[in-house]
Design a protein around this motif. Structure first.
Motif, PDB file in Angstrom:
ATOM      1  N   LEU A  72       0.826  -1.213   0.000  1.00 19.11           N
ATOM      2  CA  LEU A  72       0.000   0.000   0.000  1.00 19.11           C
ATOM      3  C   LEU A  72       0.860   1.263   0.000  1.00 19.11           C
ATOM      4  CD1 LEU A  72      -2.718  -1.096   2.581  1.00 19.11           C
ATOM      5  CD2 LEU A  72      -2.914  -1.027   0.105  1.00 19.11           C
ATOM      6  N   LEU A  73       2.140   1.108   0.226  1.00 17.40           N
ATOM      7  CA  LEU A  73       3.060   2.240   0.236  1.00 17.40           C
ATOM      8  C   LEU A  73       4.419   1.743  -0.242  1.00 17.40           C
ATOM      9  CD1 LEU A  73       3.171   5.248   1.231  1.00 17.40           C
ATOM     10  CD2 LEU A  73       4.076   4.375   3.367  1.00 17.40           C
ATOM     11  N   ALA A  74       4.972   2.463  -1.203  1.00 23.35           N
ATOM     12  CA  ALA A  74       6.277   2.030  -1.735  1.00 23.35           C
ATOM     13  C   ALA A  74       7.390   2.479  -0.791  1.00 23.35           C
ATOM     14  CB  ALA A  74       6.479   2.626  -3.111  1.00 23.35           C
TER      15      ALA A  74
ATOM     16  N   TYR B 212     -14.256   8.829  -7.465  1.00 18.09           N
ATOM     17  CA  TYR B 212     -14.141   7.646  -6.639  1.00 18.09           C
ATOM     18  C   TYR B 212     -12.660   7.408  -6.359  1.00 18.09           C
ATOM     19  CZ  TYR B 212     -14.272   2.807  -5.284  1.00 18.09           C
ATOM     20  OH  TYR B 212     -14.103   1.638  -4.612  1.00 18.09           O
TER      21      TYR B 212
ATOM     22  N   GLY C 122      -8.483   2.852  -2.392  1.00 18.31           N
ATOM     23  CA  GLY C 122      -9.119   1.850  -1.539  1.00 18.31           C
ATOM     24  C   GLY C 122      -9.046   0.449  -2.132  1.00 18.31           C
ATOM     25  N   LEU C 123      -8.806   0.366  -3.429  1.00 18.35           N
ATOM     26  CA  LEU C 123      -8.734  -0.943  -4.090  1.00 18.35           C
ATOM     27  C   LEU C 123      -7.312  -1.486  -4.128  1.00 18.35           C
ATOM     28  CD1 LEU C 123     -11.037  -0.288  -7.183  1.00 18.35           C
ATOM     29  CD2 LEU C 123     -11.664  -1.308  -5.011  1.00 18.35           C
ATOM     30  N   ALA C 124      -6.356  -0.679  -3.641  1.00 16.18           N
ATOM     31  CA  ALA C 124      -4.945  -1.060  -3.802  1.00 16.18           C
ATOM     32  C   ALA C 124      -4.590  -2.334  -3.057  1.00 16.18           C
ATOM     33  CB  ALA C 124      -4.051   0.081  -3.345  1.00 16.18           C
ATOM     34  N   ARG C 125      -5.373  -2.680  -2.021  1.00 17.33           N
ATOM     35  CA  ARG C 125      -4.984  -3.862  -1.259  1.00 17.33           C
ATOM     36  C   ARG C 125      -5.449  -5.159  -1.916  1.00 17.33           C
ATOM     37  NH1 ARG C 125      -9.215  -1.516   1.526  1.00 17.33           N
ATOM     38  NH2 ARG C 125     -10.875  -2.856   2.320  1.00 17.33           N
ATOM     39  N   TYR C 126      -6.245  -5.050  -2.966  1.00 14.76           N
ATOM     40  CA  TYR C 126      -6.702  -6.251  -3.668  1.00 14.76           C
ATOM     41  C   TYR C 126      -5.751  -6.576  -4.821  1.00 14.76           C
ATOM     42  CZ  TYR C 126     -10.848  -4.933  -1.064  1.00 14.76           C
ATOM     43  OH  TYR C 126     -11.694  -4.571  -0.061  1.00 14.76           O
TER      44      TYR C 126
ATOM     45  N   LEU D  14      -5.289  -6.349  -7.818  1.00 14.10           N
ATOM     46  CA  LEU D  14      -5.715  -5.673  -9.035  1.00 14.10           C
ATOM     47  C   LEU D  14      -4.467  -5.364  -9.859  1.00 14.10           C
ATOM     48  CD1 LEU D  14      -8.563  -4.457  -9.831  1.00 14.10           C
ATOM     49  CD2 LEU D  14      -7.715  -2.297  -8.963  1.00 14.10           C
TER      50      LEU D  14
ATOM     51  N   TYR E 143      -0.319   3.382  -7.847  1.00 15.06           N
ATOM     52  CA  TYR E 143      -0.572   1.949  -7.731  1.00 15.06           C
ATOM     53  C   TYR E 143       0.459   1.286  -6.811  1.00 15.06           C
ATOM     54  CZ  TYR E 143      -0.905  -2.918  -9.285  1.00 15.06           C
ATOM     55  OH  TYR E 143      -1.026  -4.280  -9.328  1.00 15.06           O
TER      56      TYR E 143
ATOM     57  N   GLY F 117       1.858   2.625  -4.414  1.00 14.75           N
ATOM     58  CA  GLY F 117       1.649   3.096  -3.051  1.00 14.75           C
ATOM     59  C   GLY F 117       2.410   4.377  -2.801  1.00 14.75           C
TER      60      GLY F 117
ATOM     61  N   ALA G 262     -15.464   5.895   5.370  1.00 15.54           N
ATOM     62  CA  ALA G 262     -15.476   6.505   4.042  1.00 15.54           C
ATOM     63  C   ALA G 262     -16.281   5.643   3.098  1.00 15.54           C
ATOM     64  CB  ALA G 262     -14.062   6.647   3.531  1.00 15.54           C
ATOM     65  N   SER G 263     -17.004   6.282   2.212  1.00 16.94           N
ATOM     66  CA  SER G 263     -17.811   5.517   1.259  1.00 16.94           C
ATOM     67  C   SER G 263     -17.066   5.468  -0.049  1.00 16.94           C
ATOM     68  CB  SER G 263     -19.165   6.152   1.091  1.00 16.94           C
ATOM     69  OG  SER G 263     -19.016   7.484   0.730  1.00 16.94           O
TER      70      SER G 263
END
Lengths: 265, 551
Positions: free
Chosen positions: A54-56, B99, B103-107, B109, B277, B279, B550-551
């Motif tokens: 989540l963070l580089a 949007y 929030g999708l970075a942990r999947y 993808l 992407y 992070g 957060a939505s």
């Protein structure tokens, strides 16, 4: 020897001039329940963000399950589960909808998704209010949902940032049993928590970070032995608590400081 | 970009789309959510209507140019579409409901899928609607005037659309990254002020230029036309022109050039998104310096250190304002508008935009309100989780709102004075009658607007992220209600003014407006005192809208 499940080598993260994590190096063996501790602002969450992609990092390498996070983040993310700081849930979904969404993001088929969603909702006692939106859940319910979402794809490595915060005692026991069951089946868990009793009870290995630097790393016995040998007046066979170890390592104490607040009732 | 059409990626697109649909459906569960959807429908209907007008205009333009055989001018039309596409977000201050993909970075993808999703969310944007509508209009014009050019025209316009979408998204992504740092926002703020000052200084020069505009424009076009063929609009029209002359190779080269242009923003966007992407931290943290331990005895209270909830809230509001470029922009925008609408200085009246002198002061009031709308009518929107503190603190809620209102009133007064000074310098002092009536009208307009604003802030709030250029969920409904409230207050005062003016002249109008002001002030005070009860009843929805997950 097996390659480590999680490996951080000289990982550093800078924010401008501020070094949040400084040259942190450690390995977590497969099947280990690893506790990562530190005072507020020590760099725990920044480290966990770097370990989960989540963070580089500004410099250094992160490997999870033998894969390089900077080269192959997708392959790693497919095999890990994360309960991040703040949980990052989608507030305007129901619990079931959220779990189905997460399952599909991990590529689970329809049948497996449905089955695991139902099982997890039952297990976490979240099935009673199928129409309630996540935003209306209590903090503890949100924690349970975040944990359910993190395990729905049966990850081999689980990263948990303060998973027991705000969870009631009954649910905490359920979660602990679930996590220990995962360890027994060969999963690796990386846990940060401020509740030292929980870490002491669950984790076999602990690392402590303070002001961005790793100041201790080893099994609980190793840490006890190391600290006991430094503490004057401590018997060799005396069993130090994790709290004593932690306070000794990070150098926080503070009866003297507390006494300064003489205006407190 | 590998794997953007893989089975897993397709599943992920479907999951995200389904998630967004479910969230939309659930937002209709509450009255507030239903209202927001209605407001969205109304807003989008307006956009679509405007888009249709643009399409019709561009269709007529394309038809006229092609039917008349003036294909050489076709490029101008395409330039128009490009400028509209890229400048609409700035002109409309269109900080869309973006949007947050992080929030999708942990999947798991893939980067390609992340890229596609980022582009996809850009489709629901005012500029894309207007841009696509204008290109559709051009395609219709081409099909009616020169059907034989339709295949090449459609192909060229499709590539041109891709270029615009990528350019727009790349600009947005980079701007968003840049403005995430406080230092950048401060630079932007200074830049705005320089623009305002420069506009003022350049006025005499522009006046001279304005007099010789046709000649200047032609001279400028003569210089620029040879380069036109190198840019995307020139390449679109060049490709079509080549087909009419049977030069298929040249047409293919034009399309290849257009495609090469499209790669440029695509690659720029990819560079930005790759960092996102992998992070990155978009917070204020990079500006943070290591903290030095405070020396004992140096902990002096700051100049703004005040006690009492009303003063404390005012200080907090001032600090928030100074740390938000969006809110500061709201303060600067009316100044720019006033400069535009007052035209050139007093002795150089030329512009069609010049407003009548007696309307300048009322206009100043109107502009000032417009600039502060986001602050006044969504006064709890920037609190985030801090909102809970207001309910947990022993301070009565009405005092918190009073603190906010007083601070906003001070800002409003400063803004009105500055605007009015600009107006006076450029158009001369208005009559005593105008000044008196405007001041009397303000005694009604200010408390009436703040009364409405407090209710809107409690009942139709939305969460503002002061560090990102994005529109938030619920902003449309809030904006719509704010606009309606301002129209009603402005309309009532205008009607009262005109009726009283017709019956007894300006001084009767002033007295009537003053009387209305007394009533409005009383009503404001009564409603303010009741805000605590009202807020306690709305704690859950307020926390849900402004402070929770957060939505």
């Amino acid at each position: 020897m097996n390659s480590p499940a999680i490996s951080a080598q000289n990982v550093t993260r800078r924010f401008g001039d501020f070094v949040a994590v400084d040259q942190v190096t450690f390995d977590v063996a497969p099947g280990q329940f690893f506790g990562f501790l530190g005072p507020n602002g020590a760099g725990k969450s920044t480290t966990i963000k770097m370990l989960t992609g989540l963070l580089a990092p500004s410099s250094g390498n992160v490997h999870v399950l033998g894969e390089d996070m900077s080269r192959n983040p997708v392959a790693i993310k497919q095999q890990i589960g994360v309960v991040p700081e703040g949980m990052a849930l989608f507030g305007r979904l129901t619990a079931a909808e959220y779990l189905r969404f997460v399952a599909r993001m991990y590529g689970l088929d329809r049948q497996t998704t449905r089955q695991r969603t139902e099982e997890l909702l039952e297990f976490m006692h979240l099935a009673n209010e199928p129409k309630k939106l996540v935003t209306d859940f209590s903090h503890g319910m949100q924690k349970k949902l975040a944990l359910a979402a993190a395990v729905i794809h049966a990850p081999r490595v689980l990263f948990l940032d303060e998973p027991f915060e705000g969870v009631d005692a009954v649910a905490a026991v359920t979660l602990k049993n679930m996590l220990q069951g995962m360890i027994a089946r060969g999963a690796t868990i990386f846990l940060t928590s401020h509740v030292l009793e929980i870490v002491e009870r669950l984790c076999s290995h602990v690392a402590i970070i303070s002001k961005g630097r790793l100041v201790a790393n080893g099994s609980l016995e190793e840490l006890r032995h190391g600290v006991a040998s430094r503490l004057p007046g401590t018997q060799g066979d005396e069993k130090l608590t994790l709290e004593q170890i932690f306070l000794n390592v990070v150098g926080g104490n503070s009866a003297d400081e507390a006494q300064e607040l003489s205006w407190l009732a | 970009m590998a794997g953007i059409a893989s089975r897993r990626s397709m599943m992920q697109y479907a999951a995200v789309a389904r998630m967004r649909m479910q969230m939309l459906a659930h937002s209709a569960r509450t009255g507030r959510g239903k209202f927001d959807i209605v407001a969205q429908i109304a807003t989008w209907s307006t956009y679509l209507f405007l888009g249709t007008l643009f399409a019709a205009g561009f269709a007529m333009g394309a038809f006229h140019i092609l039917y008349g055989g003036h294909l050489g001018y076709f490029s101008l039309l395409i330039w128009g579409a490009l400028l509209m596409w890229q400048f609409t977000p700035i002109m409309a201050i269109s900080f869309r409901e973006e949007y947050d993909l992080s929030g999708l970075a942990r999947y798991p993808l893939g980067f390609g899928a992340y890229y596609i999703l980022f582009i996809f969310f850009g489709f629901f944007d005012l500029s894309t609607i207007f841009g696509l509508a204008s290109l559709l209009g051009i395609a219709i014009g081409v099909s009616l005037a020169r059907p034989a050019l339709l295949p090449i025209g459609l192909l060229a316009l499709a590539i041109f659309a891709a270029f615009n979408i990528l350019l727009n998204r790349a600009i947005f992504a980079w701007l968003s990254r840049w403005l995430a740092r406080r230092r950048s926002r401060e630079i932007l703020g200074v830049f705005f002020f320089i623009v305002v000052v420069a506009a003022e200084l350049m006025n005499p020069a522009l006046h001279e230029f304005h007099l010789r505009l046709p000649a200047n424009l032609l001279a400028l076009l003569k210089i620029l036309i040879p380069f036109d063929a190198l840019f995307p609009p020139g390449l679109v029209s060049g490709g079509m022109l080549a087909v009419t002359h049977g030069h298929l190779l040249r047409a293919a080269l034009s399309l290849a050039g257009l495609a090469a242009w499209t790669i440029l923003p695509g690659a720029t966007l990819a560079a930005r998104l790759r960092a996102q992407y992998r992070g990155e931290n978009l917070s204020e943290a990079p500006a943070r310096k290591p903290e030095a331990a405070p020396a004992k005895g140096t902990n002096r209270p700051s100049r703004f250190d005040v006690t009492g909830p009303v003063a404390a809230v005012m200080v907090k509001e001032a600090r928030y304002l100074m740390r938000s470029y969006q809110l500061l922009y709201g303060l600067v925008a009316p100044l720019i508008l006033m400069l535009v609408f007052t035209g050139t200085p007093r002795h150089h009246h030329t512009g069609a935009l010049v407003a009548p002198e007696h309307l300048l002061l009322p206009l100043a009031v109107l502009y000032a309100f417009l600039g502060l709308t986001r602050l006044i009518f969504n006064s709890l929107g920037s609190e985030g989780t801090g909102l809970q503190f207001y309910f947990a603190s022993p301070a009565p809620f009405w005092k918190i709102m009073l603190g906010k209102n007083l601070f906003h009133m001070i800002l409003l007064a400063i803004e009105i004075v500055v605007l009015w000074v600009i107006a006076v310098l450029r158009a001369g002092l208005p009559s005593a009658e105008t000044m008196a009536i405007t001041l009397c009208a303000m005694t009604f307009i200010v408390p009436a607007n703040f009364l409405a604003a407090n209710l809107v802030s409690l009942h139709v709030p939305y969460r503002m992220n002061l560090t990102r250029i994005q529109r938030s969920q619920g902003a449309t409904a809030n904006n719509l209600v704010s606009l309606l409230a301002q129209l009603v207050v402005g309309g009532v005062s205008a009607i009262a003014y005109f009726v009283a003016y017709a019956r007894g002249g300006p001084w009767l109008a002033a007295i009537i407006l003053l009387a209305m002001g007394v009533v409005a002030s009383l009503a404001y005070w009564l409603v303010l005192r009741g805000l605590g009860t009202r807020a306690r009843r709305r704690i859950e929805p307020l926390l849900s809208d402004l402070a929770r997950t957060a939505s």
